[in-house]
Design a protein around this motif. Structure first.
Motif, short mmCIF file in Angstrom:
data_model
loop_
_atom_site.label_atom_id
_atom_site.label_comp_id
_atom_site.label_asym_id
_atom_site.label_seq_id
_atom_site.Cartn_x
_atom_site.Cartn_y
_atom_site.Cartn_z
N ARG A 167 33.59 31.15 28.47
CA ARG A 167 32.39 31.61 29.18
C ARG A 167 32.83 32.22 30.51
NH1 ARG A 167 31.57 26.33 27.36
NH2 ARG A 167 29.93 26.06 25.79
N VAL A 168 32.52 33.48 30.72
CA VAL A 168 32.93 34.18 31.94
C VAL A 168 31.70 34.58 32.72
CG1 VAL A 168 34.23 36.12 32.88
CG2 VAL A 168 34.99 35.04 30.76
N SER A 169 31.64 34.17 33.98
CA SER A 169 30.56 34.56 34.89
C SER A 169 31.12 35.53 35.91
CB SER A 169 29.98 33.32 35.58
OG SER A 169 29.47 32.41 34.62
N ARG A 170 30.30 36.47 36.36
CA ARG A 170 30.79 37.56 37.19
C ARG A 170 29.92 37.78 38.41
NH1 ARG A 170 31.59 38.61 31.82
NH2 ARG A 170 33.69 39.34 31.24
N THR A 171 30.46 38.51 39.37
CA THR A 171 29.69 38.97 40.50
C THR A 171 30.26 40.31 40.94
OG1 THR A 171 28.72 38.31 42.62
CG2 THR A 171 31.07 37.88 42.32
N THR A 172 29.70 40.88 42.00
CA THR A 172 30.15 42.20 42.47
C THR A 172 30.29 42.20 43.98
OG1 THR A 172 29.07 43.32 40.61
CG2 THR A 172 29.60 44.65 42.55
N HIS A 173 31.40 42.70 44.45
CA HIS A 173 31.60 43.03 45.86
C HIS A 173 32.46 44.29 45.87
CE1 HIS A 173 32.03 42.62 50.18
NE2 HIS A 173 33.33 42.79 50.05
N GLY A 174 31.81 45.42 46.01
CA GLY A 174 32.52 46.69 45.88
C GLY A 174 32.72 47.08 44.43
N GLU A 175 33.13 46.13 43.61
CA GLU A 175 33.34 46.33 42.18
C GLU A 175 33.12 44.98 41.49
OE1 GLU A 175 37.39 47.20 41.13
OE2 GLU A 175 38.17 46.13 42.87
N PRO A 176 32.85 44.98 40.20
CA PRO A 176 32.66 43.71 39.48
C PRO A 176 33.98 42.93 39.38
CG PRO A 176 31.75 45.55 38.24
CD PRO A 176 32.59 46.14 39.33
N PHE A 177 33.87 41.61 39.44
CA PHE A 177 35.05 40.78 39.24
C PHE A 177 34.63 39.42 38.68
CE2 PHE A 177 33.72 39.93 43.61
CZ PHE A 177 33.81 38.56 43.71
#
Length: 211
Positions: A167-177
């Motif tokens: 299970r991978v959760s993501r966020t964005t700061h400038g680009e997704p990571f």
């Protein structure tokens, strides 16, 4: 009976803050660099701040790499935080220098491309639909980040994380990571649950309940 959760002390990470956060959610929390105590605990937390290469050296000095591999081989819970998450990947790249990580997950930890670096402050997370880590958290809940490197979501290598058991959760700061990963007995977050107030306490509670 409370669960024993050990914070591994390898010279990098906010060990006292992590210990207090675990105690707050009802764990029997302690800090150690002892191999046997880290192996015997119900849950092992790997903190981490600073440079990827330095954290890897510190981890190896206390045989933390061996501890993590042995615990995972027997299905015993481990949780990584910040650089404690990053070292679980294949390699870290800082200032053009590549350092091998533990290689538990595919992918490279690279410099983020964003208007403001480091990424410091509160941000939301797009939690995986079937996440156990984020149970009880609203979609607009914010968590505390402080980092300049991450597993960038556009990396082809990060596609290796996309399988039914992860299970991978993501966020964005400038680009997704990648913001968090849950894979069997191994959970990890790029952000700091121990610095995220009630939101972080909910996540740590969810982890302790799996021990």
């Amino acid at each position: 009976m409370s669960k024993k959760a050990v914070v591994l002390d390898y010279g990098f990470g906010n060990v006292r803050s992590a210990e207090r956060a675990l105690a707050r959610v009802g764990a029997e929390a302690s800090i150690t660099d002892d191999f046997d105590k880290a192996m015997d605990a119900d849950g092992l937390l790997i903190p981490g701040v600073g440079a990827f290469a330095a954290c890897m050296r510190g981890l190896q000095e206390v045989r933390g790499d061996v501890i993590i591999r042995h615990r995972l081989a027997s299905g015993r819970p481990v949780m990584g935080i910040c650089v404690g998450m990053q070292i679980l990947f294949e390699r870290g790249i800082e200032h053009g220098v590549e350092t091998p990580g533990l290689g538990v997950w595919p992918g490279a930890v690279e410099p983020l491309e964003a208007p403001v670096i480091p990424h410091m402050g509160w941000n939301v997370v797009d939690a995986a639909a079937d996440s156990r880590l984020f149970v009880g958290a609203d979609a607009d809940t914010r968590y505390y980040f402080v980092h300049s490197h991450a597993v960038r979501d556009r990396s082809r290598e990060s596609a290796g994380l996309r399988n039914p058991t992860t299970r991978v959760s993501r966020t964005t700061h400038g680009e997704p990571f990648v913001a968090a990963v849950e894979n069997g007995a191994l959970w990890a977050t790029q952000f700091h649950p121990e610095k995220s107030g009630d939101a972080g306490a909910q996540l740590l509670t969810n982890w302790i309940e799996t021990l």
